[in-house]
Design a protein around this motif. Structure first.
Motif, PDB file in Angstrom:
ATOM      1  N   UNK A  27     -13.794   3.342 -11.264  1.00 43.73           N
ATOM      2  CA  UNK A  27     -13.320   3.944  -9.913  1.00 43.73           C
ATOM      3  C   UNK A  27     -13.305   5.631 -10.508  1.00 43.73           C
ATOM      4  N   UNK A  28     -14.216   6.637 -10.636  1.00 48.43           N
ATOM      5  CA  UNK A  28     -13.607   7.403 -11.884  1.00 48.43           C
ATOM      6  C   UNK A  28     -13.444   8.708 -10.499  1.00 48.43           C
ATOM      7  N   UNK A  29     -12.128   9.538 -10.876  1.00 52.61           N
ATOM      8  CA  UNK A  29     -11.570  10.059 -10.323  1.00 52.61           C
ATOM      9  C   UNK A  29     -11.191  11.746 -11.188  1.00 52.61           C
ATOM     10  N   UNK A  30     -11.461  13.156 -10.742  1.00 53.61           N
ATOM     11  CA  UNK A  30     -11.082  13.818 -11.218  1.00 53.61           C
ATOM     12  C   UNK A  30     -10.966  15.510 -10.175  1.00 53.61           C
ATOM     13  N   UNK A  31      -9.599  15.442 -10.805  1.00 56.85           N
ATOM     14  CA  UNK A  31      -9.054  16.569 -10.128  1.00 56.85           C
ATOM     15  C   UNK A  31      -8.556  17.595 -11.124  1.00 56.85           C
ATOM     16  N   UNK A  32      -8.916  18.605 -10.885  1.00 56.07           N
ATOM     17  CA  UNK A  32      -8.690  20.144 -11.267  1.00 56.07           C
ATOM     18  C   UNK A  32      -7.232  20.927 -11.044  1.00 56.07           C
ATOM     19  N   UNK A  33      -6.874  21.288 -11.977  1.00 57.06           N
ATOM     20  CA  UNK A  33      -5.467  22.235 -11.535  1.00 57.06           C
ATOM     21  C   UNK A  33      -4.978  22.848 -12.321  1.00 57.06           C
ATOM     22  N   UNK A  34      -5.228  24.315 -12.844  1.00 54.07           N
ATOM     23  CA  UNK A  34      -5.437  25.260 -13.768  1.00 54.07           C
ATOM     24  C   UNK A  34      -5.981  25.002 -14.761  1.00 54.07           C
ATOM     25  N   UNK A  60      -8.125  16.021 -14.635  1.00 51.77           N
ATOM     26  CA  UNK A  60      -7.377  15.137 -15.056  1.00 51.77           C
ATOM     27  C   UNK A  60      -7.937  13.763 -14.633  1.00 51.77           C
ATOM     28  N   UNK A  61      -8.690  13.015 -15.226  1.00 49.05           N
ATOM     29  CA  UNK A  61      -9.723  12.346 -15.904  1.00 49.05           C
ATOM     30  C   UNK A  61      -8.646  11.354 -14.611  1.00 49.05           C
ATOM     31  N   UNK A  62      -8.810   9.983 -13.915  1.00 49.58           N
ATOM     32  CA  UNK A  62      -8.206   8.980 -13.555  1.00 49.58           C
ATOM     33  C   UNK A  62      -9.076   7.961 -13.089  1.00 49.58           C
ATOM     34  N   UNK A  80       0.741  -1.085  -0.214  1.00 51.42           N
ATOM     35  CA  UNK A  80      -0.361   0.053   0.155  1.00 51.42           C
ATOM     36  C   UNK A  80       0.637   1.451  -0.017  1.00 51.42           C
ATOM     37  N   UNK A  81       1.662   1.198   0.724  1.00 51.78           N
ATOM     38  CA  UNK A  81       2.481   2.057   0.914  1.00 51.78           C
ATOM     39  C   UNK A  81       3.004   2.890  -0.332  1.00 51.78           C
ATOM     40  N   UNK A  82       3.856   1.604  -1.002  1.00 52.16           N
ATOM     41  CA  UNK A  82       4.796   1.631  -2.116  1.00 52.16           C
ATOM     42  C   UNK A  82       3.655   2.474  -3.366  1.00 52.16           C
ATOM     43  N   UNK A  83       2.785   1.692  -3.512  1.00 50.12           N
ATOM     44  CA  UNK A  83       1.499   2.470  -4.792  1.00 50.12           C
ATOM     45  C   UNK A  83       1.489   3.568  -4.665  1.00 50.12           C
ATOM     46  N   UNK A  84       0.984   4.036  -2.969  1.00 48.64           N
ATOM     47  CA  UNK A  84       1.076   5.538  -3.031  1.00 48.64           C
ATOM     48  C   UNK A  84       1.928   6.478  -3.225  1.00 48.64           C
ATOM     49  N   UNK A  85       2.858   5.915  -1.994  1.00 50.52           N
ATOM     50  CA  UNK A  85       4.035   7.196  -2.758  1.00 50.52           C
ATOM     51  C   UNK A  85       4.862   7.166  -4.426  1.00 50.52           C
ATOM     52  N   UNK A  86       4.035   5.977  -4.536  1.00 54.84           N
ATOM     53  CA  UNK A  86       4.403   6.237  -6.605  1.00 54.84           C
ATOM     54  C   UNK A  86       3.777   7.330  -6.585  1.00 54.84           C
ATOM     55  N   UNK A  87       2.740   7.626  -6.240  1.00 54.00           N
ATOM     56  CA  UNK A  87       1.600   8.659  -6.773  1.00 54.00           C
ATOM     57  C   UNK A  87       2.122   9.727  -7.189  1.00 54.00           C
ATOM     58  N   UNK A  88       3.520  10.414  -6.064  1.00 55.13           N
ATOM     59  CA  UNK A  88       3.552  11.129  -6.011  1.00 55.13           C
ATOM     60  C   UNK A  88       4.250  12.156  -6.868  1.00 55.13           C
ATOM     61  N   UNK A  89       4.636  11.383  -8.439  1.00 50.06           N
ATOM     62  CA  UNK A  89       5.671  12.322  -9.382  1.00 50.06           C
ATOM     63  C   UNK A  89       4.565  13.403  -9.935  1.00 50.06           C
ATOM     64  N   UNK A  90       3.153  12.592  -9.690  1.00 51.49           N
ATOM     65  CA  UNK A  90       2.819  13.617 -10.912  1.00 51.49           C
ATOM     66  C   UNK A  90       1.601  14.896 -10.105  1.00 51.49           C
ATOM     67  N   UNK A  91       1.794  14.682  -8.923  1.00 51.58           N
ATOM     68  CA  UNK A  91       1.738  15.954  -8.226  1.00 51.58           C
ATOM     69  C   UNK A  91       2.853  16.720  -7.912  1.00 51.58           C
ATOM     70  N   UNK A 126     -12.848  22.878 -16.657  1.00 51.43           N
ATOM     71  CA  UNK A 126     -12.550  22.782 -15.546  1.00 51.43           C
ATOM     72  C   UNK A 126     -13.829  21.557 -14.698  1.00 51.43           C
ATOM     73  N   UNK A 127     -13.710  20.975 -13.739  1.00 52.45           N
ATOM     74  CA  UNK A 127     -13.693  20.267 -13.741  1.00 52.45           C
ATOM     75  C   UNK A 127     -15.564  20.052 -13.798  1.00 52.45           C
ATOM     76  N   UNK A 128     -16.313  21.357 -12.946  1.00 51.29           N
ATOM     77  CA  UNK A 128     -17.309  20.561 -13.464  1.00 51.29           C
ATOM     78  C   UNK A 128     -18.188  20.895 -14.196  1.00 51.29           C
TER      79      UNK A 128
END
Length: 326
Positions: free
Chosen positions: A276-283, A287-289, A147-158, A190-192
């Motif tokens: 499992x669809x997740x949306x995150x907005x920036x600028x 990002x559709x995941x 779990x910690x490996x998969x979680x931290x491997x997501x940090x690059x895109x942040x 935009x996310x909306x």
């Protein structure tokens, strides 16, 4: 992948995670100490974190929970013990109940986060200290290493920012394991609006078509937990192929950032997937995941071989055109 090693030491009662990033220490520190950035990677795929309290100061309390695709929650809390910005911080980490209070009969641990500069950027060393060998064994058995490996491997895109991470790259498909595939695509909008395009039938009909030569003949959406949806497509003109459709149930809805559904090919006995669809907005971009859970590797490979990625890219290109007119 950022994580280079996760090791356990039963004699020292520790678990140590090491990760390297192509970003300076100050940038990585900010990602770990800003709750809105932290919750984008702290939970592993399928279990995103939500931080509800973030008193990041010595003696302060941090509360969070992670939510599974089926709505189960796993809570946690930190008691902040010390901070040496931007070099290190130390917390007492505990499992928490629904109110965010530590669960007495679950193992607590002391976590030390250390950030050091490297020629390529920075290194995180996270050492978790347990009170007993049994506690270490219990947490490892619960999937802490994976779990910690998969979680931290997501940090690059942040750390990169959404545009640097995904702009112009189209649909990106990652096989995470035998059952899970993660698909990402940056959408200009935009996310909306992206949320509306995924939930309002009149908009869905305009873009969710895959490659050219198909039309959506049915689109029914009951946007409620437990509500059903149904899509059906049919070929147009000289396009070869047979009409087909998908149906499923909404398991989790968190407007405007997350929808979890089952997906079943209508009229078949094929097993359903969990989407499992997740949306995150920036600028101004979103990002559709999409994290897809298959019943097994065979089903996963069969679906990928249908050209799913190419069809999704055609649809997402169409979506950006639709959003420009909404």
């Amino acid at each position: 992948m950022p994580v280079t090693a996760v090791t356990t030491d039963p004699e020292a009662l520790t678990m140590t995670l090491t990760a390297d990033f192509a970003a300076p220490v100050d940038r990585v520190w900010k990602a770990f100490t800003d709750p809105r950035q932290l919750e984008r990677f702290w939970g592993p795929p399928g279990w995103p974190a939500t931080f509800t309290q973030f008193d990041f100061e010595p003696g302060g309390i941090v509360k969070y929970h992670m939510t599974s695709p089926r709505g189960e929650r796993s809570g946690g809390t930190w008691e902040v013990l010390s901070i040496d910005e931007p070099r290190s911080f130390e917390v007492l980490d505990s499992f928490a109940d629904e109110q965010g209070n530590p669960i007495a009969d679950m193992p607590a641990s002391r976590m030390v986060f250390t950030f050091t500069a490297t020629p390529e950027g920075s290194r995180l060393t996270n050492v978790t200290h347990f009170t007993s060998a049994d506690a270490l064994e219990q947490v490892v058995a619960m999937g802490a290493v994976e779990g910690s490996t998969m979680a931290l491997n997501q940090l690059d895109r942040v750390l990169e920012g959404l545009r640097a991470y995904a702009q112009g790259k189209g649909v990106q498909t990652e096989i995470l394991d035998d059952q899970h595939v993660r698909i990402t695509r940056l959408i200009e909008g935009p996310i909306d609006l992206v949320w509306r395009a995924h939930t309002e039938p009149e908009l869905i009909r305009r873009w969710l078509l895959g490659p050219g030569g198909w039309r959506m003949s049915e689109c029914e959406v009951d946007l409620s937990v437990g509500g059903r949806y149904r899509y059906r497509w049919e070929p147009v003109g000289d396009t070869e192929g047979e009409a087909f459709g998908f149906d499923g149930e909404h398991l989790l809805i968190e407007q405007p950032r997350r929808i979890v559904t089952t997906e079943h090919m209508t009229g078949t006995d094929y097993p359903a997937t969990l989407n499992d669809l997740n949306l995150y907005e920036e600028d101004g971009a979103t990002l559709v995941t999409l994290l897809i859970e298959y019943p097994d590797a065979q089903t996963r490979d069969m679906v990928l071989e249908t050209g799913m990625t190419g069809g999704m890219e055609s649809s997402y290109q169409r979506l950006e055109g639709v959003l420009a007119t909404v």
